[in-house]
Design a protein around this motif. Sequence first.
Motif, PDB file in Angstrom:
ATOM      1  N   LEU A 286       0.829  -1.204   0.000  1.00  0.00           N
ATOM      2  CA  LEU A 286       0.000   0.000   0.000  1.00  0.00           C
ATOM      3  C   LEU A 286       0.863   1.253   0.000  1.00  0.00           C
ATOM      4  O   LEU A 286       2.061   1.190   0.264  1.00  0.00           O
ATOM      5  CB  LEU A 286      -0.887  -0.005   1.248  1.00  0.00           C
ATOM      6  CG  LEU A 286      -1.737  -1.269   1.428  1.00  0.00           C
ATOM      7  CD1 LEU A 286      -2.257  -1.375   2.844  1.00  0.00           C
ATOM      8  CD2 LEU A 286      -2.886  -1.287   0.424  1.00  0.00           C
TER       9      LEU A 286
ATOM     10  N   ALA B   7      -5.576   2.238   7.789  1.00  0.00           N
ATOM     11  CA  ALA B   7      -6.970   2.122   7.328  1.00  0.00           C
ATOM     12  C   ALA B   7      -7.285   0.676   6.930  1.00  0.00           C
ATOM     13  O   ALA B   7      -8.341   0.136   7.282  1.00  0.00           O
ATOM     14  CB  ALA B   7      -7.199   3.062   6.141  1.00  0.00           C
TER      15      ALA B   7
ATOM     16  N   THR C 242       5.631   3.002 -13.991  1.00  0.00           N
ATOM     17  CA  THR C 242       5.826   1.899 -13.042  1.00  0.00           C
ATOM     18  C   THR C 242       6.027   2.414 -11.620  1.00  0.00           C
ATOM     19  O   THR C 242       5.428   1.908 -10.685  1.00  0.00           O
ATOM     20  CB  THR C 242       7.035   1.023 -13.445  1.00  0.00           C
ATOM     21  OG1 THR C 242       8.178   1.855 -13.555  1.00  0.00           O
ATOM     22  CG2 THR C 242       6.777   0.305 -14.742  1.00  0.00           C
TER      23      THR C 242
ATOM     24  N   ASP D  98       9.001   8.200  -0.401  1.00  0.00           N
ATOM     25  CA  ASP D  98      10.125   7.382   0.098  1.00  0.00           C
ATOM     26  C   ASP D  98      11.198   8.276   0.723  1.00  0.00           C
ATOM     27  O   ASP D  98      11.722   7.970   1.793  1.00  0.00           O
ATOM     28  CB  ASP D  98      10.765   6.584  -1.054  1.00  0.00           C
ATOM     29  CG  ASP D  98       9.954   5.350  -1.432  1.00  0.00           C
ATOM     30  OD1 ASP D  98       8.888   5.123  -0.836  1.00  0.00           O
ATOM     31  OD2 ASP D  98      10.402   4.620  -2.337  1.00  0.00           O
TER      32      ASP D  98
HETATM   33  N1  NAP Z   1       5.453   0.764  -8.131  1.00  0.00           N
HETATM   34  C1  NAP Z   1       6.633   0.234  -7.866  1.00  0.00           C
HETATM   35  O1  NAP Z   1       7.464   0.055  -8.765  1.00  0.00           O
HETATM   36  C2  NAP Z   1       7.009  -0.187  -6.473  1.00  0.00           C
HETATM   37  C3  NAP Z   1       8.073  -1.089  -6.322  1.00  0.00           C
HETATM   38  C4  NAP Z   1       8.413  -1.528  -5.032  1.00  0.00           C
HETATM   39  C5  NAP Z   1       7.721  -1.036  -3.918  1.00  0.00           C
HETATM   40  N2  NAP Z   1       6.712  -0.127  -4.110  1.00  0.00           N
HETATM   41  C6  NAP Z   1       5.999   0.330  -2.901  1.00  0.00           C
HETATM   42  O2  NAP Z   1       4.792  -0.419  -2.859  1.00  0.00           O
HETATM   43  C7  NAP Z   1       3.728   0.362  -2.330  1.00  0.00           C
HETATM   44  C8  NAP Z   1       2.605   0.448  -3.374  1.00  0.00           C
HETATM   45  O3  NAP Z   1       3.137   1.039  -4.564  1.00  0.00           O
HETATM   46  P1  NAP Z   1       2.254   1.116  -5.907  1.00  0.00           P
HETATM   47  O4  NAP Z   1       3.155   1.716  -6.926  1.00  0.00           O
HETATM   48  O5  NAP Z   1       1.579  -0.190  -6.165  1.00  0.00           O
HETATM   49  O6  NAP Z   1       1.198   2.220  -5.454  1.00  0.00           O
HETATM   50  P2  NAP Z   1      -0.245   2.581  -6.066  1.00  0.00           P
HETATM   51  O7  NAP Z   1      -0.376   2.056  -7.448  1.00  0.00           O
HETATM   52  O8  NAP Z   1      -0.422   4.024  -5.825  1.00  0.00           O
HETATM   53  O9  NAP Z   1      -1.240   1.750  -5.114  1.00  0.00           O
HETATM   54  C9  NAP Z   1      -1.441   2.096  -3.768  1.00  0.00           C
HETATM   55  C10 NAP Z   1      -2.481   1.175  -3.159  1.00  0.00           C
HETATM   56  O10 NAP Z   1      -2.743   1.607  -1.810  1.00  0.00           O
HETATM   57  C11 NAP Z   1      -4.164   1.792  -1.648  1.00  0.00           C
HETATM   58  N3  NAP Z   1      -4.445   2.807  -0.633  1.00  0.00           N
HETATM   59  C12 NAP Z   1      -3.883   4.023  -0.473  1.00  0.00           C
HETATM   60  N4  NAP Z   1      -4.439   4.680   0.571  1.00  0.00           N
HETATM   61  C13 NAP Z   1      -5.391   3.850   1.082  1.00  0.00           C
HETATM   62  C14 NAP Z   1      -6.294   3.942   2.177  1.00  0.00           C
HETATM   63  N5  NAP Z   1      -6.332   5.030   2.969  1.00  0.00           N
HETATM   64  N6  NAP Z   1      -7.124   2.900   2.393  1.00  0.00           N
HETATM   65  C15 NAP Z   1      -7.086   1.797   1.621  1.00  0.00           C
HETATM   66  N7  NAP Z   1      -6.251   1.646   0.570  1.00  0.00           N
HETATM   67  C16 NAP Z   1      -5.401   2.668   0.312  1.00  0.00           C
HETATM   68  C17 NAP Z   1      -4.618   2.229  -3.028  1.00  0.00           C
HETATM   69  O11 NAP Z   1      -6.016   2.127  -3.150  1.00  0.00           O
HETATM   70  P3  NAP Z   1      -6.781   2.952  -4.322  1.00  0.00           P
HETATM   71  O12 NAP Z   1      -6.557   2.174  -5.584  1.00  0.00           O
HETATM   72  O13 NAP Z   1      -8.173   3.014  -3.863  1.00  0.00           O
HETATM   73  O14 NAP Z   1      -6.132   4.321  -4.366  1.00  0.00           O
HETATM   74  C18 NAP Z   1      -3.846   1.217  -3.878  1.00  0.00           C
HETATM   75  O15 NAP Z   1      -4.446  -0.053  -3.819  1.00  0.00           O
HETATM   76  C19 NAP Z   1       4.344   1.721  -1.962  1.00  0.00           C
HETATM   77  O16 NAP Z   1       4.722   1.700  -0.602  1.00  0.00           O
HETATM   78  C20 NAP Z   1       5.574   1.789  -2.865  1.00  0.00           C
HETATM   79  O17 NAP Z   1       6.569   2.635  -2.324  1.00  0.00           O
HETATM   80  C21 NAP Z   1       6.329   0.277  -5.352  1.00  0.00           C
END
Ligand code: NAP
Length: 294
Positions: A64, A72, A235, A244
């Motif tokens: 998340l 949450a 991505t 971060d």
């Molecule tokens: N993208 C990458 O390449 C990558 C790689 C490694 C690690 N990460 C880490 O992985 C995590 C997710 O990254 P992501 O890129 O997948 O992010 P993202 O696409 O923005 O997805 C975030 C997720 O969190 C949910 N969320 C946010 N606030 C919420 C709340 N108050 N209640 C319930 N759900 C909530 C969002 O729901 P909604 O869809 O409803 O907004 C969504 O499912 C982050 O910590 C990031 O730093 C990302």
Amino acid sequence: MKIGIAGLGRMGAAIAERLLKLGHEVTVWNRTVAKTKPLADAGAKVAATPAEVTSNSELVMTILTDAAAIDAMYRGKDGLLEGAVIGKLFVEMSTVRPETERALEKSVRAKGAYMIDCPVGGTVGPARDGKLLGFAGGSELDVARARPVLDQLCRRVNHVGVVGAGAAMKLAINLPLSVYWQAFGEALALCQPLGIDPAKLMEIFSDTSGGPNVLKGRGPSLALALTGTPPNPVTFDVDSIRKDLRTMIEEGKSLGRDMPLTMRALECYDEASRDGIGPADAVMVTARWVNLKK
Ligand SMILES: NC(=O)c1ccc[n+]([C@@H]2O[C@H](COP(=O)([O-])OP(=O)(O)OC[C@H]3O[C@@H](n4cnc5c(N)ncnc54)[C@H](OP(=O)(O)O)[C@@H]3O)[C@@H](O)[C@H]2O)c1
């Protein structure tokens, strides 16, 4: 195995897709309901609440945005910890501070369940291909219990300590990477007058000490960005890197450490975001800088 995925952002959706393809029984939930549709089409069960995800699963994974999202999802009304929780294993994979994971473990344990943290390196493509890098924090027993699933998502899982250790490692690894995108923009500005083709530049840098591992994967996207084609789909976006960097600075402060370079990098990213590229891919920080003329 019966696996729950609560949160279908870019990473959660890619992980769910992979686990479904491998034949697991996957139950999903997302705050924004529309994001469940492609997974439902691929065979996932869609739960009505996070609590229902827990009730339907033996192991639940979350990845998340930040600490507020974790709060949450787990502790909110009908949250994950309101389901049939006893004996279940939670794998929390978000990039957050170690103390966030440690506090969550207390909440999970108080309900009679188990938890590890396992943030991952790598992005959407590696998640779909099972080639992430996992940094697991937790007891030997709990990590061993999660390992068969983690091994299907990661090319390597490093058990780095107790709960929270995974989060600490992930923040540490993302630090030089985040600073790099800005530093690389400044480096490329130095050789811009040479007029070398961007693809050729990526190839040269990748083979030198000035090019980290990430260039092998992201170099081609950056070469395109330098010629005016931003990566699509995104991505990992600029605003997530700002999150971060803020988290790293908070963690550094709590450890009594100065982080002058990280703080300056955050200022550069903040400026890029104000310039409108917050939702754009990380490589756009580099491309923006190269093309920024005084
Ligand atoms: N993208 C990458 O390449 C990558 C790689 C490694 C690690 N990460 C880490 O992985 C995590 C997710 O990254 P992501 O890129 O997948 O992010 P993202 O696409 O923005 O997805 C975030 C997720 O969190 C949910 N969320 C946010 N606030 C919420 C709340 N108050 N209640 C319930 N759900 C909530 C969002 O729901 P909604 O869809 O409803 O907004 C969504 O499912 C982050 O910590 C990031 O730093 C990302």
